[in-house]
Motif scaffolding. Structure first.
Motif, PDB file in Angstrom:
ATOM      1  N   LEU A 182      -4.442  11.955   2.277  1.00  0.00           N
ATOM      2  CA  LEU A 182      -5.017  10.397   2.078  1.00  0.00           C
ATOM      3  C   LEU A 182      -6.152  10.561   3.222  1.00  0.00           C
ATOM      4  CD1 LEU A 182      -1.534   8.900   3.070  1.00  0.00           C
ATOM      5  CD2 LEU A 182      -2.896   8.667   0.725  1.00  0.00           C
ATOM      6  N   GLU A 233       0.795   4.000  -2.933  1.00  0.00           N
ATOM      7  CA  GLU A 233       0.442   5.369  -2.445  1.00  0.00           C
ATOM      8  C   GLU A 233       1.582   6.488  -2.544  1.00  0.00           C
ATOM      9  OE1 GLU A 233      -2.655   6.662  -2.068  1.00  0.00           O
ATOM     10  OE2 GLU A 233      -3.650   4.597  -2.219  1.00  0.00           O
ATOM     11  N   CYS A 234       2.471   6.187  -1.680  1.00  0.00           N
ATOM     12  CA  CYS A 234       3.819   7.042  -1.934  1.00  0.00           C
ATOM     13  C   CYS A 234       4.802   6.915  -2.879  1.00  0.00           C
ATOM     14  CB  CYS A 234       4.544   7.057  -0.519  1.00  0.00           C
ATOM     15  SG  CYS A 234       3.226   7.367   0.987  1.00  0.00           S
ATOM     16  N   THR A 237       0.805  -1.209  -0.075  1.00  0.00           N
ATOM     17  CA  THR A 237      -0.131  -0.056  -0.044  1.00  0.00           C
ATOM     18  C   THR A 237       1.031   1.344   0.068  1.00  0.00           C
ATOM     19  OG1 THR A 237      -1.441  -1.261   1.342  1.00  0.00           O
ATOM     20  CG2 THR A 237      -2.003   1.084   1.045  1.00  0.00           C
TER      21      THR A 237
END
Ligand code: HEC
Ligand code: HEC
Length: 203
Positions: free
Chosen positions: A101, A64-65, A60
């Motif tokens: 987020l 996301e990053c 994840t």
């Protein structure tokens, strides 16, 4: 028995103890350089350099990053710095971008980052990043960066702007993986650097 023959064993002992004193010294004085020698001679050896920081292990987080730049390994900053980067207000104004987020995701990723941060990674490079950030003290209003730690600046001070921010294939020092071929695996040693448009880095 002539005198000089008896000198040999003595000499051997002297040389041996000098050798081990040398090792002990480099252990205390220059941990960082000592580690680099180890990489060449032992452990991972030539074929598989040991990762300098633990690779990203959270999918994840990677997604996301890793959307706008490579997903930086948690071991590149100490926990306090990650906590600051992951504050809700910091994410909405993330180095000029919006990286906000959902609260659940923010907490999950913040926990992953702080739990695996440089100060908890025993590898030498992570220690170096942790120490050089800690000694830089408070960064005031600006967000912490890997690329402004003392350790980072020291390692990159010979690279001119034309190879970095004025190089369209690099962009900035934040784009580690544009120059470090092993960056995604956590390998940053200087044998695996290729600056686009300039080729292999020779010291
Ligand atoms: C919407 C795009 C975007 C997303 C998503 C994003 N970032 Fe960034 N990030 C940036 C930009 C732009 C910079 C500044 C790059 C530069 O100066 O060249 C940056 C810089 C950084 C830096 C400083 C790099 C340095 O120079 O040392 C860190 C640390 C960082 N981001 C962490 C994260 C983390 C953690 C996440 C996930 C929560 C994340 N980023 C998600 C756009 C993004
Ligand atoms: C413009 C290309 C470029 C970018 C971008 C870049 N580096 Fe580097 N990096 C280098 C070069 C070249 C060296 C070797 C410098 C030397 O030996 O004089 C180096 C050295 C290093 C070293 C020390 C390696 C050693 O063997 O001593 C580390 C650690 C490192 N970089 C981490 C990073 C991280 C983390 C990022 C991203 C935040 C990054 N670098 C971004 C070019 C780059």
């Amino acid at each position: 028995m002539p005198k000089f023959q008896r000198l040999y064993p003595l000499l051997a002992v002297a040389v041996l103890s000098l050798g081990s004193a040398g090792v002990a010294f480099s252990d205390w004085g220059e941990r960082e350089e000592h580690e680099e020698d180890e990489r060449h001679e032992g452990r991972g050896g030539w074929l598989r350099p040991r990762a300098d920081v633990a690779p990203v292990s959270n999918p994840t987080y990677a997604e996301e990053c890793g959307a706008c730049h490579m997903a930086y390994q948690p071991g590149l900053l100490p926990a306090a710095a990650w906590a600051r980067v992951m504050e809700p207000s910091a994410l909405t104004d993330h180095y000029g971008d919006d990286a906000s987020l959902s609260e659940a995701l923010r907490q999950e990723l913040a926990t992953y980052l702080t739990g695996n941060a440089a100060n908890f990674d025993s590898r030498t490079r992570s220690r170096a990043f942790a120490v050089s950030m800690a000694s830089a003290g408070s960064t005031g209003g600006t967000l912490p960066r890997i690329s402004t730690t003392g350790y980072f600046l020291r390692k990159h001070d010979e690279i001119p702007p034309r190879m970095v921010k004025d190089n369209p294939e690099v962009g900035s020092f934040s784009q580690c993986n544009n120059c470090h071929q092993g960056a995604a695996k956590g390998v940053y040693n200087d044998d695996q650097v290729r600056i686009p448009g300039y080729g292999r880095w020779e010291d």
